[in-house]
Design an enzyme around this catalytic site. Structure first.
Site, PDB file in Angstrom:
ATOM      1  N   ASP A   1       0.698  -1.187   0.157  1.00 37.41           N
ATOM      2  CA  ASP A   1       0.026   0.015   0.057  1.00 37.41           C
ATOM      3  C   ASP A   1       0.895   1.187  -0.114  1.00 37.41           C
ATOM      4  O   ASP A   1       0.370   2.293  -0.712  1.00 37.41           O
ATOM      5  CB  ASP A   1      -0.796  -0.056   1.190  1.00 37.41           C
ATOM      6  CG  ASP A   1      -2.101   0.970   1.074  1.00 37.41           C
ATOM      7  OD1 ASP A   1      -2.396   1.215  -0.008  1.00 37.41           O
ATOM      8  OD2 ASP A   1      -2.776   1.161   2.201  1.00 37.41           O
TER       9      ASP A   1
ATOM     10  N   CYS B   1     -16.195  -7.771 -16.438  1.00 39.18           N
ATOM     11  CA  CYS B   1     -17.282  -6.718 -16.149  1.00 39.18           C
ATOM     12  C   CYS B   1     -18.329  -6.995 -17.185  1.00 39.18           C
ATOM     13  O   CYS B   1     -19.478  -6.835 -16.759  1.00 39.18           O
ATOM     14  CB  CYS B   1     -16.874  -5.355 -15.926  1.00 39.18           C
ATOM     15  SG  CYS B   1     -15.782  -5.015 -14.533  1.00 39.18           S
TER      16      CYS B   1
ATOM     17  N   CYS C   1     -21.983  -5.112 -17.133  1.00 36.61           N
ATOM     18  CA  CYS C   1     -22.353  -4.638 -15.721  1.00 36.61           C
ATOM     19  C   CYS C   1     -21.982  -3.380 -15.587  1.00 36.61           C
ATOM     20  O   CYS C   1     -20.967  -2.709 -16.011  1.00 36.61           O
ATOM     21  CB  CYS C   1     -21.714  -5.755 -14.759  1.00 36.61           C
ATOM     22  SG  CYS C   1     -22.181  -5.268 -13.116  1.00 36.61           S
TER      23      CYS C   1
ATOM     24  N   CYS D   1     -21.556  -1.068  -9.931  1.00 40.37           N
ATOM     25  CA  CYS D   1     -20.544  -0.271  -8.993  1.00 40.37           C
ATOM     26  C   CYS D   1     -20.811   1.257  -9.440  1.00 40.37           C
ATOM     27  O   CYS D   1     -20.860   2.244  -8.589  1.00 40.37           O
ATOM     28  CB  CYS D   1     -19.278  -0.405  -9.336  1.00 40.37           C
ATOM     29  SG  CYS D   1     -18.567  -0.589 -10.674  1.00 40.37           S
TER      30      CYS D   1
ATOM     31  N   CYS E   1     -14.355  10.363  -3.909  1.00 41.28           N
ATOM     32  CA  CYS E   1     -14.384   9.167  -3.345  1.00 41.28           C
ATOM     33  C   CYS E   1     -14.458   9.246  -1.768  1.00 41.28           C
ATOM     34  O   CYS E   1     -13.765   9.897  -1.242  1.00 41.28           O
ATOM     35  CB  CYS E   1     -13.287   8.131  -3.718  1.00 41.28           C
ATOM     36  SG  CYS E   1     -13.265   6.516  -2.762  1.00 41.28           S
TER      37      CYS E   1
ATOM     38  N   CYS F   1     -18.727  -0.010  -3.608  1.00 41.22           N
ATOM     39  CA  CYS F   1     -18.396  -0.577  -5.182  1.00 41.22           C
ATOM     40  C   CYS F   1     -18.386  -2.020  -4.964  1.00 41.22           C
ATOM     41  O   CYS F   1     -18.205  -2.503  -6.053  1.00 41.22           O
ATOM     42  CB  CYS F   1     -17.656   0.487  -5.822  1.00 41.22           C
ATOM     43  SG  CYS F   1     -16.184   0.877  -5.063  1.00 41.22           S
TER      44      CYS F   1
ATOM     45  N   CYS G   1     -20.628  -5.710  -6.386  1.00 42.73           N
ATOM     46  CA  CYS G   1     -20.310  -6.432  -7.508  1.00 42.73           C
ATOM     47  C   CYS G   1     -20.440  -7.631  -7.093  1.00 42.73           C
ATOM     48  O   CYS G   1     -20.413  -8.348  -6.404  1.00 42.73           O
ATOM     49  CB  CYS G   1     -18.726  -6.105  -7.011  1.00 42.73           C
ATOM     50  SG  CYS G   1     -17.725  -6.939  -8.750  1.00 42.73           S
TER      51      CYS G   1
END
Ligand code: B12
Ligand code: SF4
Ligand code: SF4
Length: 388
Positions: free
Chosen positions: A140, A195, A198, A201, A226, A256, A260
């Site tokens: 991260d 995806c 779709c 999200c 966000c 989101c 899914c």
């Protein structure tokens, strides 16, 4: 792909050891420069990263482009995934008197947990290789395009949510990256996009942060909209026009991912990592208790947890927004106390929340505070709240 006997045994060892350490996903990528740096640069140029200046520093961008800037002799990249999701208590999310902390932050801080495991993996490879290795582990925080590498290592595709999704494990996992000066066979990059048509999200994101795919096929996010950014990374006030959409999300956001189909109940892998078991205090805590936290209580609450990143002022700012969205008279007394907080950020958002509630006691407290408030930004919030 043909493997030399030595490389084959090292790849097998990596898989076996990663599994034994609890990683649900493991793959190997070439250490070649990223093919998607143009997209990354455009994203920065459009200001989509907001206040996250560390993403745009020239040296850090160069290191993202080419891993040799981080480890000169890098020859291969191991990418792992560690599941963090746990069973969700029924209906709690819809209780607006409680705050929602995103799933990934309910247990022990993941940075140390994942990094510790990556370093253990590096030691095992070193023993096997029979020589000291140059290795760097990232989770991260480093100048590494983790999702780009994860796709190249075959772990999944970039959903329209921008999450890295595995077709059978969804996206509730952390990524970790280990750079090594050892040659390993690379896995096939994940080429498919599952995806299809779709758009769940995109439709579910309450702040309109997900912008769909661009002409190059890259999923685009405006991080400045966000909720994860607004409640964690942004240091100052939350833009007024987005406060309502945040509802009771006080640290991060999972919407989101929740919608899914690849995270459906039949596919989801619950974590087997004891460190990621949700702390009771972080699993849908009562907002009225959180807003009353002084420095000492905050220290106890946030020690060893990822929520510490928001800082007390940022976290209480989020809690005040959630209390304003609850709009209950029960929130008035703790919010009135928060009007006297030492942090202007907390006072300002408490004022907004009292304005949303708008009852006579709430308005009386706003008026009384305006008499003595000296901070310009808080005075502005008080005046707007009284005018609403
Ligand atoms: C900055 C950051 C954020 C920002 C920006 C998010 C974003 N989508 O970029 C904010 C604060 C909003 C955020 C939120 C979250 N984050 Co975050 N974040 C990061 C961080 C540190 C950097 C990401 C980054 O560089 N973004 C900039 C964009 C442009 O880069 P990118 O996402 O890598 O995009 C690449 C692709 O688009 C690709 N690409 C471009 N064009 C094309 C075309 C094709 C065809 C293909 C295939 C690829 C491709 O190239 C880009 C650059 O390489 C990473 C860790 C890391 N070092 O990578 C974690 C990371 C992405 N976050 C993570 C998590 C868990 C979250 C949250 C779920 C936390 C939460 N619950 O609140 C949310 C999810 C929000 C969301 N929908 O993304 C995980 C994701 C795990 C996964 N399975 O995907 C990561 C990997 C951390 C980790 N080690 O586990 N995050
Ligand atoms: S994490 Fe929440 S706010 Fe951010 S893109 Fe996903 S749904 Fe939207
Ligand atoms: S919700 Fe649908 S569009 Fe969004 S990432 Fe999942 S599969 Fe892709």
């Amino acid at each position: 792909m043909t493997r030399t006997p030595k490389a084959a045994s090292l790849n097998d060892l990596v898989r076996a050891e990663a599994g034994a350490l609890g990683f649900g996903l493991v793959g190997v990528a070439h250490a070649e420069p990223s093919a998607h740096l143009d997209f990354y640069r455009d994203w920065l140029a459009a200001g989509r990263h907001g206040e996250m200046a560390y993403l745009g520093r020239a040296d850090a961008v160069a290191r993202r482009a080419d891993l040799r800037g981080t480890l000169a002799d890098v020859r291969s990249v191991i990418v792992v995934g560690l599941d963090y999701s746990s069973a969700e208590p029924e209906g709690m999310e819809r209780d607006s008197s409680r705050g929602v902390i995103a799933r990934y932050a309910r247990g022990r801080d993941y940075h140390r947990v994942v990094k510790g495991k990556l370093l253990a993996l590096a030691r095992r490879i070193e023993e096997h290789a029979g020589r000291p290795l140059a290795a760097r582990a990232y989770v991260d925080t480093g100048p590494i395009l983790e999702r780009d590498l994860a796709r190249r290592a075959g772990l999944g595709w970039f959903g329209k949510s921008t999450m890295l999704i595995h077709p059978r494990r969804g996206s509730w996992f952390f990524l970790g990256v280990l750079l090594l000066d050892v040659g390993l066979d690379a896995d096939e990059p994940f080429a498919a996009d599952h995806c299809g048509s779709c758009a769940r999200c995109l439709e579910a994101c309450p702040t309109g942060a997900l912008l769909g795919r661009d002409g190059r096929g890259a999923a685009v996010i405006d991080a400045t909209r966000c909720i994860s950014y607004l409640t964690i990374e942004q240091r100052g006030p939350i833009p007024r026009e987005l406060r309502g959409a945040i509802a009771n999300r006080i640290y991060g956001c999972d919407i989101c991912q929740e919608v899914c189909p690849f995270n459906g109940p039949k596919l989801v892998q619950l974590t087997r990592e004891p460190d990621f078991a949700p702390r009771p205090a972080h699993s849908y805590p009562a907002l009225t208790e959180l807003i009353a936290m002084d420095e000492e209580a905050w220290d106890r609450f946030s020690r060893g947890s990822a929520v510490r990143r928001a800082g007390r002022a940022g976290f209480l700012r989020n809690v005040a927004v959630a209390l304003g969205n609850w709009r209950s008279e029960e929130a008035v007394p703790p919010l009135v106390r928060a009007l006297g907080d030492a942090e202007p950020l907390v006072r300002g958002h408490a004022a907004w929340a009292l304005g949303r509630i708008g009852s006579q006691p709430a308005r009386a407290a706003l008026g009384a505070r305006l008499e003595i408030e000296r901070d310009g930004s808080v005075r502005e919030e008080l005046e707007l709240a009284l005018a609403s």
